[in-house]
Design a protein around this motif. Structure first.
Motif, short mmCIF file in Angstrom:
data_model
loop_
_atom_site.label_atom_id
_atom_site.label_comp_id
_atom_site.label_asym_id
_atom_site.label_seq_id
_atom_site.Cartn_x
_atom_site.Cartn_y
_atom_site.Cartn_z
N UNK A 80 0.84 -1.20 0.00
CA UNK A 80 0.00 0.00 0.00
C UNK A 80 0.87 1.25 0.00
N UNK A 81 0.26 2.37 -0.36
CA UNK A 81 0.99 3.64 -0.32
C UNK A 81 1.41 3.97 1.11
N UNK A 82 0.54 3.63 2.08
CA UNK A 82 0.89 3.86 3.49
C UNK A 82 2.15 3.08 3.85
N UNK A 83 2.20 1.82 3.42
CA UNK A 83 3.36 0.99 3.73
C UNK A 83 4.62 1.51 3.08
N UNK A 84 4.50 1.96 1.82
CA UNK A 84 5.67 2.49 1.12
C UNK A 84 6.22 3.72 1.82
N UNK A 85 5.33 4.51 2.42
CA UNK A 85 5.76 5.73 3.09
C UNK A 85 6.18 5.47 4.53
N UNK A 125 12.12 14.17 4.03
CA UNK A 125 11.45 15.42 3.65
C UNK A 125 11.23 15.46 2.14
N UNK A 126 12.22 14.99 1.40
CA UNK A 126 12.11 14.96 -0.06
C UNK A 126 10.94 14.08 -0.49
N UNK A 127 10.77 12.93 0.14
CA UNK A 127 9.64 12.03 -0.17
C UNK A 127 8.31 12.75 0.02
N UNK A 128 8.21 13.50 1.12
CA UNK A 128 6.97 14.20 1.42
C UNK A 128 6.71 15.34 0.44
N UNK A 129 7.78 16.00 0.03
CA UNK A 129 7.63 17.14 -0.88
C UNK A 129 7.15 16.69 -2.25
N UNK A 130 7.65 15.55 -2.73
CA UNK A 130 7.31 15.11 -4.09
C UNK A 130 6.16 14.11 -4.10
N UNK A 135 4.65 8.14 -4.96
CA UNK A 135 5.40 7.64 -3.80
C UNK A 135 6.69 7.00 -4.29
N UNK A 136 7.80 7.43 -3.72
CA UNK A 136 9.10 6.90 -4.11
C UNK A 136 9.46 5.74 -3.17
N UNK A 137 9.36 4.49 -3.65
CA UNK A 137 9.64 3.34 -2.80
C UNK A 137 11.13 3.18 -2.53
#
Length: 199
Positions: A80-85, A125-130, A135-137
């Protein structure tokens, strides 16, 4: 003879898995283990041998959940996207506690901790910004970095000396090198995602 409309049953898009699943529960559990690990490690400024062993045990157990949640998610189609993040955030919280805790008790140089945490926080922070672009796994290099950090921190958490201590320093040096290299790789991937999203 009237023609029948084409059936779209075969083209139906399957519903994404619910974020309420076992892999994500293990990820949340790993986050909850972070303060427990930190408390055990810092007890008596790291001089309590029994507590150090308990801290090592909690750390190893937490890293096992990291392996399990990924394996279960992929095997059962529960990615899931939650898991990836959340998964990389949980890893960073645990290893971050390890770096800071070991530096506080004088077992790890502060410059190593600052360097690694600067990279880890920056990429988070970069993951959250983009995230608007996707989602960048975690990459293979990122997983290698996590493994090297985990081994090094586990060895340094355990109250061992001699050859084990030397091994921990060697593994930590490799972990720092891979940490910096993968940081550059993530920045390049993030830039590519932004460019693709804007085009």
């Amino acid at each position: 003879m009237t023609s029948q409309p084409p059936s779209d049953a075969g083209s139906a898009v399957p519903a994404p898995p619910s974020p309420w699943n076992l892999p994500n529960a293990l990820t949340v559990l790993r986050i909850l283990m972070v303060p427990i690990y930190g408390w055990l490690l810092l007890t008596d400024e790291g001089n309590d041998v029994d507590m150090r062993w308990w801290a090592c045990g909690v750390f190893v157990l937490a890293m096992i959940t990291d392996r399990l949640d990924g394996d279960i998610a992929r095997a059962r189609g529960l990615v899931t996207d939650f898991g990836k993040l959340a998964d990389p955030i949980a890893d960073k919280a645990l290893t971050g506690m390890g770096f800071i805790g070991l530096s506080l008790i004088g077992d790890l140089w502060w410059w190593v901790t600052f360097l690694v945490l600067f990279r880890e926080i920056g990429i988070t922070v970069l993951r959250l910004v983009i995230i608007r672009y996707g989602v960048m796994p975690a990459s293979r290099g990122g997983k290698l970095k996590t493994t090297l950090q985990a081994v090094a921190l586990g060895l340094m958490t355990a109250p061992l000396g001699g050859l084990w201590e030397t091994s921990a320093i060697v593994v930590m040096a490799a972990a720092v090198a891979v940490t910096l290299a993968t940081g550059v790789d993530y920045v390049l991937k993030a830039r590519a995602m932004v460019v693709a999203g804007r085009s």
